[in-house]
Design a protein around this motif. Sequence first.
Motif, PDB file in Angstrom:
ATOM      1  N   TYR A   1       0.839  -1.197   0.000  1.00 26.81           N
ATOM      2  CA  TYR A   1       0.000   0.000   0.000  1.00 26.81           C
ATOM      3  C   TYR A   1       0.877   1.250   0.000  1.00 26.81           C
ATOM      4  CZ  TYR A   1      -3.738   3.246   1.193  1.00 26.81           C
ATOM      5  OH  TYR A   1      -4.633   4.285   1.173  1.00 26.81           O
ATOM      6  N   VAL A   2       1.921   1.248   0.805  1.00 21.74           N
ATOM      7  CA  VAL A   2       2.836   2.388   0.858  1.00 21.74           C
ATOM      8  C   VAL A   2       3.507   2.589  -0.501  1.00 21.74           C
ATOM      9  CG1 VAL A   2       4.953   3.262   1.918  1.00 21.74           C
ATOM     10  CG2 VAL A   2       3.210   2.183   3.330  1.00 21.74           C
ATOM     11  N   ALA A   3       3.927   1.491  -1.128  1.00 21.22           N
ATOM     12  CA  ALA A   3       4.559   1.587  -2.445  1.00 21.22           C
ATOM     13  C   ALA A   3       3.604   2.199  -3.459  1.00 21.22           C
ATOM     14  CB  ALA A   3       5.017   0.211  -2.905  1.00 21.22           C
ATOM     15  N   LEU A   4       2.346   1.797  -3.428  1.00 22.18           N
ATOM     16  CA  LEU A   4       1.368   2.366  -4.360  1.00 22.18           C
ATOM     17  C   LEU A   4       1.084   3.831  -4.043  1.00 22.18           C
ATOM     18  CD1 LEU A   4      -1.084  -0.651  -4.602  1.00 22.18           C
ATOM     19  CD2 LEU A   4       0.349   0.247  -6.436  1.00 22.18           C
ATOM     20  N   SER A   5       0.990   4.166  -2.765  1.00 23.11           N
ATOM     21  CA  SER A   5       0.704   5.531  -2.362  1.00 23.11           C
ATOM     22  C   SER A   5       1.824   6.489  -2.767  1.00 23.11           C
ATOM     23  CB  SER A   5       0.479   5.600  -0.858  1.00 23.11           C
ATOM     24  OG  SER A   5       0.227   6.925  -0.445  1.00 23.11           O
ATOM     25  N   TYR A   6       3.069   6.046  -2.629  1.00 22.86           N
ATOM     26  CA  TYR A   6       4.212   6.890  -2.941  1.00 22.86           C
ATOM     27  C   TYR A   6       4.741   6.678  -4.357  1.00 22.86           C
ATOM     28  CZ  TYR A   6       4.574   8.481   1.859  1.00 22.86           C
ATOM     29  OH  TYR A   6       4.314   9.066   3.070  1.00 22.86           O
ATOM     30  N   ASP A   7       4.059   5.841  -5.142  1.00 17.97           N
ATOM     31  CA  ASP A   7       4.449   5.537  -6.516  1.00 17.97           C
ATOM     32  C   ASP A   7       5.887   5.020  -6.572  1.00 17.97           C
ATOM     33  OD1 ASP A   7       4.077   5.272  -9.243  1.00 17.97           O
ATOM     34  OD2 ASP A   7       4.794   7.303  -9.678  1.00 17.97           O
ATOM     35  N   LEU A   8       6.158   4.033  -5.747  1.00 19.75           N
ATOM     36  CA  LEU A   8       7.475   3.404  -5.689  1.00 19.75           C
ATOM     37  C   LEU A   8       7.364   1.941  -6.102  1.00 19.75           C
ATOM     38  CD1 LEU A   8       8.667   4.631  -2.188  1.00 19.75           C
ATOM     39  CD2 LEU A   8       9.493   5.446  -4.394  1.00 19.75           C
ATOM     40  N   PRO A   9       8.421   1.388  -6.679  1.00 21.04           N
ATOM     41  CA  PRO A   9       8.418  -0.061  -6.898  1.00 21.04           C
ATOM     42  C   PRO A   9       8.404  -0.773  -5.545  1.00 21.04           C
ATOM     43  CG  PRO A   9      10.160   0.999  -8.167  1.00 21.04           C
ATOM     44  CD  PRO A   9       9.594   2.040  -7.252  1.00 21.04           C
ATOM     45  N   PRO A  10       7.690  -1.891  -5.428  1.00 23.63           N
ATOM     46  CA  PRO A  10       7.618  -2.589  -4.140  1.00 23.63           C
ATOM     47  C   PRO A  10       8.987  -2.966  -3.579  1.00 23.63           C
ATOM     48  CG  PRO A  10       6.010  -3.482  -5.665  1.00 23.63           C
ATOM     49  CD  PRO A  10       6.850  -2.516  -6.440  1.00 23.63           C
ATOM     50  N   GLY A  11       9.932  -3.263  -4.439  1.00 20.41           N
ATOM     51  CA  GLY A  11      11.265  -3.626  -3.975  1.00 20.41           C
ATOM     52  C   GLY A  11      11.952  -2.494  -3.236  1.00 20.41           C
ATOM     53  N   VAL A  12      11.669  -1.262  -3.606  1.00 19.94           N
ATOM     54  CA  VAL A  12      12.279  -0.105  -2.942  1.00 19.94           C
ATOM     55  C   VAL A  12      11.779  -0.002  -1.505  1.00 19.94           C
ATOM     56  CG1 VAL A  12      12.413   2.415  -2.949  1.00 19.94           C
ATOM     57  CG2 VAL A  12      12.645   1.156  -5.090  1.00 19.94           C
ATOM     58  N   VAL A  13      10.491  -0.202  -1.295  1.00 18.89           N
ATOM     59  CA  VAL A  13       9.934  -0.151   0.064  1.00 18.89           C
ATOM     60  C   VAL A  13      10.469  -1.310   0.887  1.00 18.89           C
ATOM     61  CG1 VAL A  13       7.810  -0.247   1.429  1.00 18.89           C
ATOM     62  CG2 VAL A  13       7.875   1.078  -0.682  1.00 18.89           C
ATOM     63  N   ARG A  14      10.513  -2.495   0.278  1.00 15.05           N
ATOM     64  CA  ARG A  14      11.051  -3.669   0.985  1.00 15.05           C
ATOM     65  C   ARG A  14      12.502  -3.424   1.397  1.00 15.05           C
ATOM     66  NH1 ARG A  14       8.837  -7.113  -2.534  1.00 15.05           N
ATOM     67  NH2 ARG A  14      10.730  -7.194  -3.780  1.00 15.05           N
TER      68      ARG A  14
ATOM     69  N   ILE B   1      11.023   5.676   4.545  1.00 14.85           N
ATOM     70  CA  ILE B   1      10.252   5.763   3.303  1.00 14.85           C
ATOM     71  C   ILE B   1      10.487   7.112   2.631  1.00 14.85           C
ATOM     72  CG2 ILE B   1       7.902   5.891   2.379  1.00 14.85           C
ATOM     73  CD1 ILE B   1       7.214   3.650   4.428  1.00 14.85           C
ATOM     74  N   ASP B   2      10.541   8.176   3.415  1.00 13.37           N
ATOM     75  CA  ASP B   2      10.833   9.497   2.841  1.00 13.37           C
ATOM     76  C   ASP B   2      12.200   9.517   2.165  1.00 13.37           C
ATOM     77  OD1 ASP B   2       8.383  10.461   3.668  1.00 13.37           O
ATOM     78  OD2 ASP B   2       9.178  11.383   5.503  1.00 13.37           O
ATOM     79  N   GLU B   3      13.194   8.890   2.794  1.00 15.30           N
ATOM     80  CA  GLU B   3      14.527   8.801   2.185  1.00 15.30           C
ATOM     81  C   GLU B   3      14.481   8.000   0.886  1.00 15.30           C
ATOM     82  OE1 GLU B   3      17.113   7.111   5.116  1.00 15.30           O
ATOM     83  OE2 GLU B   3      17.084   8.915   6.372  1.00 15.30           O
ATOM     84  N   ALA B   4      13.721   6.905   0.888  1.00 15.95           N
ATOM     85  CA  ALA B   4      13.595   6.082  -0.319  1.00 15.95           C
ATOM     86  C   ALA B   4      12.911   6.868  -1.433  1.00 15.95           C
ATOM     87  CB  ALA B   4      12.819   4.806  -0.017  1.00 15.95           C
ATOM     88  N   VAL B   5      11.917   7.671  -1.092  1.00 16.20           N
ATOM     89  CA  VAL B   5      11.225   8.492  -2.092  1.00 16.20           C
ATOM     90  C   VAL B   5      12.198   9.510  -2.678  1.00 16.20           C
ATOM     91  CG1 VAL B   5       9.452  10.266  -2.397  1.00 16.20           C
ATOM     92  CG2 VAL B   5       8.924   8.193  -1.119  1.00 16.20           C
ATOM     93  N   ARG B   6      12.961  10.182  -1.818  1.00 16.38           N
ATOM     94  CA  ARG B   6      13.935  11.160  -2.318  1.00 16.38           C
ATOM     95  C   ARG B   6      14.971  10.492  -3.218  1.00 16.38           C
ATOM     96  NH1 ARG B   6      13.116  13.373   2.716  1.00 16.38           N
ATOM     97  NH2 ARG B   6      14.872  12.330   3.699  1.00 16.38           N
ATOM     98  N   ALA B   7      15.454   9.324  -2.814  1.00  9.51           N
ATOM     99  CA  ALA B   7      16.445   8.610  -3.621  1.00  9.51           C
ATOM    100  C   ALA B   7      15.843   8.166  -4.952  1.00  9.51           C
ATOM    101  CB  ALA B   7      16.973   7.401  -2.861  1.00  9.51           C
TER     102      ALA B   7
END
Length: 116
Positions: free
Chosen positions: A58-71, A104-110
């Motif tokens: 859900y977080v990956a979809l909300s932040y438009d990230l690939p699931p692997g990035v959140v994992r 998650i914020d760091e992953a989004v910025r990256a």
Amino acid sequence: MLTAARNLWRKHRFLFIAFITALVVTAFFAARLVLFSLYWAEPAHQDQPVEGWMTPRYVALSYDLPPGVVREALELEPVDGERHTLEEIAEASSLTLEEIQRRIDEAVRAQKGDRE
């Protein structure tokens, strides 16, 4: 039209059933696509602050990230088929939800830095 349907039922019963099944399956996935698209297009569902009930997907979809990035940001093992909430993940890894939000914020910025 009803006569044609009766004729198909009598002469090609298996093909008629297969066609109706294909129509039902197509309608199901089309409706699912429309509903998911409408849900995630809503600005209220994008970039939501993390809450305990959310899953990494859900977080990956909300932040438009690939699931692997959140994992990777949460240091999780590859998906084992079970859906764990962020609260369960926080308890298991002794993290707080604030720490998870920071990661998650760091992953989004990256990730957004990679896109630009």
